[in-house]
Motif scaffolding. Structure first.
Motif, short mmCIF file in Angstrom:
data_model
loop_
_atom_site.label_atom_id
_atom_site.label_comp_id
_atom_site.label_asym_id
_atom_site.label_seq_id
_atom_site.Cartn_x
_atom_site.Cartn_y
_atom_site.Cartn_z
N VAL A 287 0.16 15.39 -16.54
CA VAL A 287 0.53 16.72 -17.00
C VAL A 287 1.17 17.08 -17.72
O VAL A 287 2.27 16.56 -18.30
N LYS A 288 1.37 18.13 -17.83
CA LYS A 288 2.37 18.69 -18.78
C LYS A 288 4.41 18.66 -18.43
O LYS A 288 4.34 18.08 -16.81
N ALA A 289 5.27 18.52 -19.42
CA ALA A 289 6.62 18.21 -18.92
C ALA A 289 7.02 19.34 -17.44
O ALA A 289 8.04 19.07 -16.84
N LYS A 290 6.91 20.90 -18.11
CA LYS A 290 7.09 21.60 -16.87
C LYS A 290 6.50 21.66 -15.04
O LYS A 290 6.46 22.08 -14.70
N SER A 291 5.69 21.02 -15.72
CA SER A 291 4.81 20.60 -13.94
C SER A 291 4.51 18.59 -13.26
O SER A 291 4.50 18.42 -12.33
N VAL A 292 5.42 18.27 -14.01
CA VAL A 292 6.42 16.67 -13.66
C VAL A 292 7.04 16.64 -11.76
O VAL A 292 6.25 16.21 -11.40
N VAL A 293 7.10 17.88 -11.67
CA VAL A 293 8.60 17.66 -10.23
C VAL A 293 7.00 18.22 -8.95
O VAL A 293 6.82 17.41 -8.29
N SER A 294 6.68 18.80 -9.58
CA SER A 294 5.44 19.57 -8.63
C SER A 294 4.84 18.64 -8.60
O SER A 294 4.26 18.38 -7.38
N MET A 295 4.27 18.01 -9.43
CA MET A 295 2.77 17.40 -9.13
C MET A 295 3.35 15.69 -8.17
O MET A 295 2.20 15.04 -7.73
N MET A 296 4.49 15.04 -8.47
CA MET A 296 4.79 14.52 -8.33
C MET A 296 5.25 14.62 -6.80
O MET A 296 5.16 13.45 -5.62
N MET A 297 5.94 15.50 -6.55
CA MET A 297 5.61 15.77 -5.21
C MET A 297 4.93 16.35 -4.13
O MET A 297 5.46 16.32 -2.70
N VAL B 66 0.17 -1.03 0.26
CA VAL B 66 -0.19 0.28 0.18
C VAL B 66 1.04 1.27 -0.12
O VAL B 66 0.21 2.59 -0.24
N LEU B 67 1.94 1.43 0.86
CA LEU B 67 2.81 2.09 0.67
C LEU B 67 3.80 2.99 -0.64
O LEU B 67 3.62 4.46 -1.28
N LEU B 68 3.69 1.44 -1.63
CA LEU B 68 3.92 1.51 -3.02
C LEU B 68 3.08 2.47 -3.47
O LEU B 68 3.60 2.73 -4.56
N MET B 69 2.12 2.38 -3.43
CA MET B 69 0.50 3.24 -4.21
C MET B 69 1.17 4.25 -4.41
O MET B 69 0.56 5.12 -5.52
N THR B 70 1.20 5.06 -3.06
CA THR B 70 1.39 7.09 -2.92
C THR B 70 2.83 6.82 -4.46
O THR B 70 2.24 8.21 -5.41
N PRO B 71 4.10 5.97 -4.22
CA PRO B 71 4.44 6.24 -5.52
C PRO B 71 4.22 6.23 -6.96
O PRO B 71 4.42 6.60 -8.08
N GLY B 72 3.30 5.11 -6.84
CA GLY B 72 2.37 5.26 -8.23
C GLY B 72 1.13 6.21 -8.48
O GLY B 72 1.12 6.03 -10.04
N VAL B 73 0.75 6.83 -7.11
CA VAL B 73 0.07 7.80 -8.14
C VAL B 73 0.30 9.11 -8.29
O VAL B 73 0.70 9.23 -9.39
N ALA B 74 1.75 9.26 -7.83
CA ALA B 74 3.08 10.94 -8.31
C ALA B 74 3.35 9.61 -10.03
O ALA B 74 3.18 10.60 -11.00
N PHE B 75 3.63 8.80 -10.46
CA PHE B 75 3.94 8.15 -11.57
C PHE B 75 2.39 8.54 -12.07
O PHE B 75 2.83 9.32 -12.92
N PHE B 76 1.61 8.08 -12.14
CA PHE B 76 -0.15 8.46 -12.72
C PHE B 76 -0.13 9.38 -12.80
O PHE B 76 -0.06 9.72 -14.41
N ALA C 23 -3.38 20.15 -10.09
CA ALA C 23 -2.32 19.88 -10.78
C ALA C 23 -1.93 21.55 -11.92
O ALA C 23 -2.84 22.17 -13.16
N ASP C 24 -0.60 21.47 -12.61
CA ASP C 24 -0.32 23.14 -13.03
C ASP C 24 -0.20 23.76 -12.01
O ASP C 24 0.29 24.98 -12.06
N ARG C 25 -0.52 24.31 -10.85
CA ARG C 25 -0.94 25.60 -10.64
C ARG C 25 -1.10 25.46 -8.88
O ARG C 25 -2.06 26.79 -8.71
N ALA C 26 -0.82 24.72 -8.37
CA ALA C 26 -1.11 25.33 -6.52
C ALA C 26 0.45 25.62 -5.86
O ALA C 26 1.65 24.85 -6.72
N LYS C 27 0.49 25.94 -5.38
CA LYS C 27 1.64 26.41 -4.37
C LYS C 27 2.28 24.82 -3.27
O LYS C 27 1.93 24.61 -2.64
N PHE C 28 3.49 24.52 -4.15
CA PHE C 28 3.35 23.58 -2.46
C PHE C 28 3.36 23.06 -1.20
O PHE C 28 3.14 22.66 -0.53
N GLY C 29 4.07 24.58 -0.45
CA GLY C 29 3.79 24.97 0.65
C GLY C 29 2.03 25.51 1.42
O GLY C 29 1.92 24.55 2.13
N SER C 30 2.08 25.77 0.06
CA SER C 30 0.04 25.69 1.15
C SER C 30 -0.88 24.28 -0.02
O SER C 30 -1.54 23.87 1.36
#
Length: 413
Positions: free
Chosen positions: A32-42, A17-27, A116-123
């Motif tokens: 998303v756009k190439a320039k927001s993939v890091v943000s999405m996975m983070m 089940v823990l592996l599923m969260t990285p799975g969500v990150a990859f999915f 996706a594509d529009r959220a601040k990480f800290g928020s």
């Protein structure tokens, strides 16, 4: 449950089940756009870090209640679990804590796909901590920890009725919960720049397929994991088969609708259909015979393939279809049990009672999650800001928020 085999399965299921969260990150990352993939996975990895800590500090304490109508358990009753860790049954108890943590983590991570594509990480991290505390931890107590959902059948129809809400692995607590919160945040943050049908394409389809594969793999721990508490693990065979069958049928249902509607079945559609089927079978995995599980899967795949179009008609930007897959799929799987649950479903020997409690539980969690998530998101947006600036969205969330790029295609001198 303290047999070596049970303990081994408990640890294994927790890891799955823990592996599923990285799975969500990859999915999500592939969609998303190439320039927001890091943000999405983070956002998934941020939820993994934060919610794990909160669950150990006080979330587990909140996930069980002593009376039906209590809101949540006392968060400070065993702060940081020092008492549980030194008890006679600590070995077994702490595996249960870890297993429960993985459900809390993925519920929060799922919400991120809507913004996706529009959220601040800290928020996002502030929202994640508050949502886990005010929504997931209490809802887990309601559904599995002796709260009002857990006791709804007895409350309404008496103990002799034998009716209880069926949510084996999280149709209400995880998927309806996350889907309702996703809708709330999509409304708070508004639409992405250029939002319209067909304009925002996945940047990396193989990454999305990898994520779906990891989710399907991990879901056997998600659904069958709780069987480690049963001495003979007597239900694990039915649960495992239904997790396979409903998911596979949902792939067929989704790509069939795609072929009819758009002329071509897509790989992203197949991956999305798999996730929709997994969502729907989550509450129902232990309480359907395999044939009815297959029907649930194909029905869910077809309906969710149509439901994802609603955002364009209704005008909300649920970026990665969390509402269309998790909220709709969770509702279908939860309510379907009212008709087809073994022995208690309306069409399989039961009366309307099972359907009534399933609907009340689903609607109750949906409303609570939506309202609290909307208020939290609104307050964060009006104070520190939740959405990034338009110019930053155009420049790319990854470089603006994280100072990183997902792909370095050429060396810069």
């Amino acid at each position: 449950m303290d047999a070596p085999g049970n303990i081994a399965w408990g640890v294994t299921a927790t890891a799955l089940v823990l592996l599923m969260t990285p799975g969500v990150a990859f999915f999500y990352g592939g969609l998303v756009k190439a320039k927001s993939v890091v943000s999405m996975m983070m956002m998934s990895f941020g939820a993994l870090g934060l919610v794990s800590v909160l669950w150990i500090l006080y979330g587990f304490n909140m996930s069980a209640v002593e009376s039906t109508w209590a809101f949540a358990g006392n968060p400070f009753s065993d702060f940081a679990l020092s008492g549980l860790a030194t008890g006679e049954s600590a070995n077994v108890d702490l595996i249960g804590v870890a297993f429960g943590a993985t459900f809390a983590i993925i519920t929060v991570a799922l919400i991120s796909g809507a913004i996706a594509d529009r959220a601040k990480f800290g928020s996002w991290m502030i929202f994640a901590g508050l949502f886990a505390t005010l929504v997931y931890f209490p809802v887990a107590a309601w559904v599995w920890g002796g709260g009002w959902v857990y006791n709804l059948g007895e409350t309404m129809f008496g103990a002799e009725s034998g009716v209880a809400v069926i949510d084996y692995a999280g149709g209400t607590a995880v998927h309806i919960n996350a889907g309702a919160a996703a809708l709330a945040l999509a409304l708070v943050l508004g639409k992405r720049i250029g939002f319209q049908k067909g304009i925002l394409k996945p940047h990396n389809v193989p990454l999305t397929l990898l994520g779906a594969a990891l989710l399907w793999f991990g879901w056997f721990g998600f659904n069958a994991g709780a069987e480690w508490w049963a001495e003979d693990m007597g239900g694990v065979g039915l649960i495992a088969l239904n997790t396979l069958g409903a998911t596979a049928a949902s792939v067929i249902g989704w790509i069939t609708i795609e072929k009819i509607k758009d002329g071509k079945p897509t790989s992203v559609g197949a991956a999305s259909g798999a996730v929709a089927g997994l969502v729907a079978i989550t509450p129902a995995c232990a309480n359907l015979t395999p044939g009815w599980a297959l029907l649930l899967g194909v029905l869910t795949g077809a309906v969710c393939a149509l439901a994802i179009e609603l955002k364009f008609k209704l005008g909300f930007d649920d970026s990665l279809d969390v509402v269309g897959i998790h909220l709709v799929g969770g509702l279908i799987g939860t309510i379907y049990l009212g008709f087809f649950a073994i022995d208690t479903g309306l069409f399989l020997g039961g009366g309307p009672e099972q359907l009534i409690v399933q609907v009340i539980a689903a609607v109750g969690v949906l409303i609570y999650s939506f309202v609290v998530a909307f208020v939290l998101g609104f307050v964060i947006e009006k104070t520190m800001g939740f959405r990034i600036k338009n110019e930053d969205e155009l420049a790319g969330v990854d470089t603006v928020v994280h100072g990183e790029e997902g792909y370095l295609l050429e060396e810069r001198v």
